[in-house]
Design an enzyme around this catalytic site. Structure first.
Site, PDB file in Angstrom:
ATOM      1  N   GLN A   1       4.469  49.228   0.593  1.00  0.00           N
ATOM      2  CA  GLN A   1       4.847  49.775  -0.676  1.00  0.00           C
ATOM      3  C   GLN A   1       4.052  48.520  -1.707  1.00  0.00           C
ATOM      4  O   GLN A   1       4.793  47.491  -2.045  1.00  0.00           O
ATOM      5  CB  GLN A   1       5.904  50.108  -1.023  1.00  0.00           C
ATOM      6  CG  GLN A   1       6.594  50.413  -2.401  1.00  0.00           C
ATOM      7  CD  GLN A   1       8.081  50.403  -2.432  1.00  0.00           C
ATOM      8  OE1 GLN A   1       8.929  50.400  -1.528  1.00  0.00           O
ATOM      9  NE2 GLN A   1       8.499  50.479  -3.510  1.00  0.00           N
ATOM     10  N   GLY A   2       3.107  48.810  -2.643  1.00  0.00           N
ATOM     11  CA  GLY A   2       2.276  47.857  -3.403  1.00  0.00           C
ATOM     12  C   GLY A   2       2.880  48.214  -4.948  1.00  0.00           C
ATOM     13  O   GLY A   2       1.786  48.790  -5.701  1.00  0.00           O
TER      14      GLY A   2
ATOM     15  N   SER B   1       5.472  45.830  -6.905  1.00  0.00           N
ATOM     16  CA  SER B   1       5.748  44.470  -7.776  1.00  0.00           C
ATOM     17  C   SER B   1       4.406  43.629  -7.969  1.00  0.00           C
ATOM     18  O   SER B   1       3.496  43.697  -7.051  1.00  0.00           O
ATOM     19  CB  SER B   1       6.734  43.904  -6.982  1.00  0.00           C
ATOM     20  OG  SER B   1       7.945  44.543  -6.764  1.00  0.00           O
TER      21      SER B   1
ATOM     22  N   SER C   1       6.463  44.092   1.420  1.00  0.00           N
ATOM     23  CA  SER C   1       6.955  44.030   2.803  1.00  0.00           C
ATOM     24  C   SER C   1       6.218  44.197   3.920  1.00  0.00           C
ATOM     25  O   SER C   1       5.372  45.602   3.558  1.00  0.00           O
ATOM     26  CB  SER C   1       8.358  44.800   2.884  1.00  0.00           C
ATOM     27  OG  SER C   1       9.336  44.218   1.938  1.00  0.00           O
TER      28      SER C   1
ATOM     29  N   GLU D   1      14.625  54.684  -1.978  1.00  0.00           N
ATOM     30  CA  GLU D   1      14.787  53.243  -1.731  1.00  0.00           C
ATOM     31  C   GLU D   1      16.227  52.878  -2.045  1.00  0.00           C
ATOM     32  O   GLU D   1      16.709  51.877  -1.498  1.00  0.00           O
ATOM     33  CB  GLU D   1      13.572  52.458  -2.464  1.00  0.00           C
ATOM     34  CG  GLU D   1      13.613  50.909  -2.068  1.00  0.00           C
ATOM     35  CD  GLU D   1      12.370  50.269  -2.383  1.00  0.00           C
ATOM     36  OE1 GLU D   1      11.694  50.725  -3.335  1.00  0.00           O
ATOM     37  OE2 GLU D   1      12.258  49.096  -1.946  1.00  0.00           O
TER      38      GLU D   1
ATOM     39  N   GLU E   1      21.282  43.988 -11.645  1.00  0.00           N
ATOM     40  CA  GLU E   1      21.423  43.714 -12.957  1.00  0.00           C
ATOM     41  C   GLU E   1      20.636  45.015 -13.588  1.00  0.00           C
ATOM     42  O   GLU E   1      21.011  45.924 -14.405  1.00  0.00           O
ATOM     43  CB  GLU E   1      20.630  42.680 -14.029  1.00  0.00           C
ATOM     44  CG  GLU E   1      21.470  41.486 -13.758  1.00  0.00           C
ATOM     45  CD  GLU E   1      20.988  40.695 -12.289  1.00  0.00           C
ATOM     46  OE1 GLU E   1      20.105  41.112 -11.666  1.00  0.00           O
ATOM     47  OE2 GLU E   1      22.113  39.861 -11.920  1.00  0.00           O
TER      48      GLU E   1
HETATM   49  C1  LIG Z   1      13.319  41.388   0.606  1.00  0.00           C
HETATM   50  C2  LIG Z   1      12.516  41.728  -0.498  1.00  0.00           C
HETATM   51  C3  LIG Z   1      11.642  43.110  -0.267  1.00  0.00           C
HETATM   52  C4  LIG Z   1      10.578  43.226  -1.160  1.00  0.00           C
HETATM   53  N1  LIG Z   1       9.732  44.328  -0.743  1.00  0.00           N
HETATM   54  C5  LIG Z   1       8.968  44.923  -1.727  1.00  0.00           C
HETATM   55  C6  LIG Z   1       7.799  45.689  -1.455  1.00  0.00           C
HETATM   56  O1  LIG Z   1       7.672  46.001  -0.063  1.00  0.00           O
HETATM   57  N2  LIG Z   1       6.927  46.031  -2.326  1.00  0.00           N
HETATM   58  C7  LIG Z   1       7.441  45.798  -3.814  1.00  0.00           C
HETATM   59  O2  LIG Z   1       6.576  46.393  -4.639  1.00  0.00           O
HETATM   60  N3  LIG Z   1       8.096  45.040  -4.038  1.00  0.00           N
HETATM   61  C8  LIG Z   1       9.071  44.379  -3.082  1.00  0.00           C
HETATM   62  N4  LIG Z   1      10.121  43.679  -3.423  1.00  0.00           N
HETATM   63  C9  LIG Z   1      10.079  43.283  -4.845  1.00  0.00           C
HETATM   64  C10 LIG Z   1      11.295  43.544  -5.511  1.00  0.00           C
HETATM   65  O3  LIG Z   1      11.034  44.941  -5.904  1.00  0.00           O
HETATM   66  C11 LIG Z   1      11.431  42.434  -6.878  1.00  0.00           C
HETATM   67  O4  LIG Z   1      11.604  41.371  -6.534  1.00  0.00           O
HETATM   68  C12 LIG Z   1      12.353  43.295  -7.955  1.00  0.00           C
HETATM   69  O5  LIG Z   1      11.977  44.544  -8.456  1.00  0.00           O
HETATM   70  C13 LIG Z   1      12.658  42.103  -8.933  1.00  0.00           C
HETATM   71  O6  LIG Z   1      11.480  41.980  -9.676  1.00  0.00           O
HETATM   72  P1  LIG Z   1      11.172  40.234  -9.863  1.00  0.00           P
HETATM   73  O7  LIG Z   1      11.345  39.580  -8.375  1.00  0.00           O
HETATM   74  O8  LIG Z   1       9.828  40.138 -10.275  1.00  0.00           O
HETATM   75  O9  LIG Z   1      12.174  39.668 -10.553  1.00  0.00           O
HETATM   76  P2  LIG Z   1      12.300  39.756 -12.239  1.00  0.00           P
HETATM   77  O10 LIG Z   1      12.070  41.056 -12.796  1.00  0.00           O
HETATM   78  O11 LIG Z   1      11.398  38.627 -12.798  1.00  0.00           O
HETATM   79  O12 LIG Z   1      13.800  39.371 -12.501  1.00  0.00           O
HETATM   80  C14 LIG Z   1      14.399  38.131 -12.436  1.00  0.00           C
HETATM   81  C15 LIG Z   1      15.951  38.075 -13.006  1.00  0.00           C
HETATM   82  O13 LIG Z   1      15.835  38.629 -14.306  1.00  0.00           O
HETATM   83  C16 LIG Z   1      16.639  39.707 -14.479  1.00  0.00           C
HETATM   84  N5  LIG Z   1      16.247  40.673 -15.346  1.00  0.00           N
HETATM   85  C17 LIG Z   1      14.953  41.075 -15.611  1.00  0.00           C
HETATM   86  N6  LIG Z   1      15.047  42.002 -16.385  1.00  0.00           N
HETATM   87  C18 LIG Z   1      15.989  42.277 -16.899  1.00  0.00           C
HETATM   88  C19 LIG Z   1      16.771  42.970 -17.666  1.00  0.00           C
HETATM   89  N7  LIG Z   1      16.080  43.835 -18.610  1.00  0.00           N
HETATM   90  N8  LIG Z   1      18.160  43.064 -18.048  1.00  0.00           N
HETATM   91  C20 LIG Z   1      18.998  42.325 -17.175  1.00  0.00           C
HETATM   92  N9  LIG Z   1      18.547  41.311 -16.238  1.00  0.00           N
HETATM   93  C21 LIG Z   1      16.933  41.225 -16.233  1.00  0.00           C
HETATM   94  C22 LIG Z   1      16.739  40.280 -12.895  1.00  0.00           C
HETATM   95  O14 LIG Z   1      17.846  41.033 -12.619  1.00  0.00           O
HETATM   96  C23 LIG Z   1      16.745  39.109 -11.922  1.00  0.00           C
HETATM   97  O15 LIG Z   1      17.893  38.375 -11.945  1.00  0.00           O
HETATM   98  C24 LIG Z   1      10.731  42.997  -2.351  1.00  0.00           C
HETATM   99  C25 LIG Z   1      11.795  42.096  -2.875  1.00  0.00           C
HETATM  100  C26 LIG Z   1      12.718  41.560  -1.548  1.00  0.00           C
HETATM  101  C27 LIG Z   1      13.494  40.445  -1.979  1.00  0.00           C
END
Ligand SMILES: Cc1cc2nc3c(=O)[nH]c(=O)nc-3n(C[C@H](O)[C@H](O)[C@H](O)COP(=O)(O)OP(=O)(O)OC[C@H]3O[C@@H](n4cnc5c(N)ncnc54)[C@H](O)[C@@H]3O)c2cc1C
Length: 364
Positions: free
Chosen positions: A118-119, A121, A153, A234, A348
């Site tokens: 799933q692409g 992020s 992933s 999901e 969050e």
């Molecule tokens: C084990 C694992 C598997 C994953 N697999 C996939 C996958 O297969 N495909 C894919 O596309 N993605 C995948 N992801 C990515 C995942 O969807 C993102 O990590 C997640 O959506 C958070 O985005 P970010 O890491 O960019 O954090 P950010 O969005 O940068 O957030 C950083 C921090 O800021 C907080 N924050 C951000 N915006 C707000 C707001 N508006 N209000 C309050 N707090 C806020 C967040 O809660 C977090 O604590 C995976 C992640 C993990 C950990």
């Protein structure tokens, strides 16, 4: 077939067909085991229940898939996280893909022939998914995609990717979705190591990747709608079997001779049971409406809370097991449980959805 008969017959079958995994716990071995289990269950028809005939299924409610996942998790036949992907991707793919494409490709995923990813992020777009910048530009009968995905992933094992890309202007309306073949020239996958020491996800670089027009899912501009249909899966249906796995781990905690702290253990059981009750309700509403929405953020909050409480309790009641071992299952799973409040949308963000979309509390 009704649920009781399905479960009984499935258990009989599993009792007489040994699909136990080997002792190797590497990711390669887990992915190979997943394929082996799916293949066997597909060939014996169990994987076909709960899916429509159009993709090789035998019909029946989605609850049959939940029961299958639960029985697989209870017996520890497949790693529960990677088992989930089918539940996350396929319902939406069936809704959006051209029917011939779904009929051709979905059976390969269900039958264990292929792994998908799933692409969504990107380095600058996780919580704020609608800001993503991977671009797809039309070129005759093709789309040409360039950009970067991250945290994808199992991308290094995947034959296909459900990809979100920008085909129009900024914001939600400019997004479209594609089903991409991962062996197309221009795709580079670089695995990333997680906190728990496994290369579970990857960076995916897309450099002028040519995608045939019939790989567009829905119409141009439908990407956000697809994401909003996919993410509730999901955040909910795949948890039914994950909760069964977590109950196994609670039993294992007791079997491993943890300190008999009835309050702490009771709280874990209650959290797991609460998540299970909520998950049962979600299965019922899926059966009734055929759709899931923002209410699944409640499932995600309850699951993540229960999972982290279980592993925090294991850390506390098996002193040193998490902190002093480098490789043991409790340590690995404790570290992975930290991801429960991140993947599928952070804790969050789930609380923001509950506040804004379920409780109508406004933006601030
Ligand atoms: C084990 C694992 C598997 C994953 N697999 C996939 C996958 O297969 N495909 C894919 O596309 N993605 C995948 N992801 C990515 C995942 O969807 C993102 O990590 C997640 O959506 C958070 O985005 P970010 O890491 O960019 O954090 P950010 O969005 O940068 O957030 C950083 C921090 O800021 C907080 N924050 C951000 N915006 C707000 C707001 N508006 N209000 C309050 N707090 C806020 C967040 O809660 C977090 O604590 C995976 C992640 C993990 C950990």
């Amino acid at each position: 077939m009704n649920v009781t008969d399905f479960r009984r017959r499935l258990r009989d079958w599993l009792d007489t067909h040994d699909l136990s995994p080997a002792a190797d716990h590497s990711l390669d071995a887990q992915v190979a085991q997943l394929a082996r289990v799916r293949r066997a269950l597909w060939e014996a028809d169990w994987m076909r229940y709960g899916w429509p005939a159009e993709v090789g299924g035998l019909g029946g409610g989605a609850v049959l898939r939940a029961v299958l996942g639960e029985e697989v998790a209870r017996r520890g036949l497949a790693e529960p996280g990677i088992w989930s992907l089918v539940e996350v991707l396929v319902p939406t793919l069936i809704d959006y893909a051209p029917p011939a494409l779904a009929a051709d490709l979905v059976p390969r995923l269900l039958g264990g022939e292929e792994q998908w990813c799933q692409g969504f992020s990107e380095p600058g777009s996780g919580s704020d998914l609608a800001s993503l910048s991977t671009r797809a530009v039309r070129d005759g009968e093709h789309w040409v995609v360039s950009g970067q995905k991250v945290w994808t992933s199992l991308a290094q094992y995947a034959a296909r990717c459900v990809l979100l890309a920008r085909t129009g202007g900024p914001g939600h309306a400019g997004l479209s979705a594609f089903l991409l073949d991962m062996d197309t020239p221009g795709i580079t996958v670089r695995p990333l190591r997680t906190l728990h020491g496994v290369d579970e996800f990857a960076e995916v670089f897309l450099d002028g990747v040519r995608v045939p027009g019939d790989r567009l899912l829905g119409a141009p501009g439908d990407g956000w709608r697809l994401a909003m249909d996919l993410l509730p899966h999901e955040r909910s249906t795949c948890f039914w079997h994950r909760i069964a796995h977590l109950h196994n781990r609670l039993d294992r905690l007791l079997a491993d001779g943890c300190e008999p702290d009835a309050d702490a253990l009771g709280t874990v059981w209650l959290d797991l049971h609460t998540a299970r009750c909520r998950s049962a309700r979600t299965q019922r509403s899926l059966a009734a409406d055929g759709r899931l929405g923002p209410e699944t953020s409640v499932d995600k909050i309850l699951l993540a809370t229960a999972e982290q409480r279980l592993y925090d309790t294991a850390r506390d009641l098996l002193p040193g097991t998490v902190e002093l071992s480098d490789t043991g299952a409790w340590r690995t799973e404790y570290l992975y449980s930290r991801a429960a409040t991140v993947y599928g949308g952070t804790a969050e963000i789930q609380r923001n959805i509950v506040a804004r979309r379920l409780l109508d509390l406004g933006k601030e």
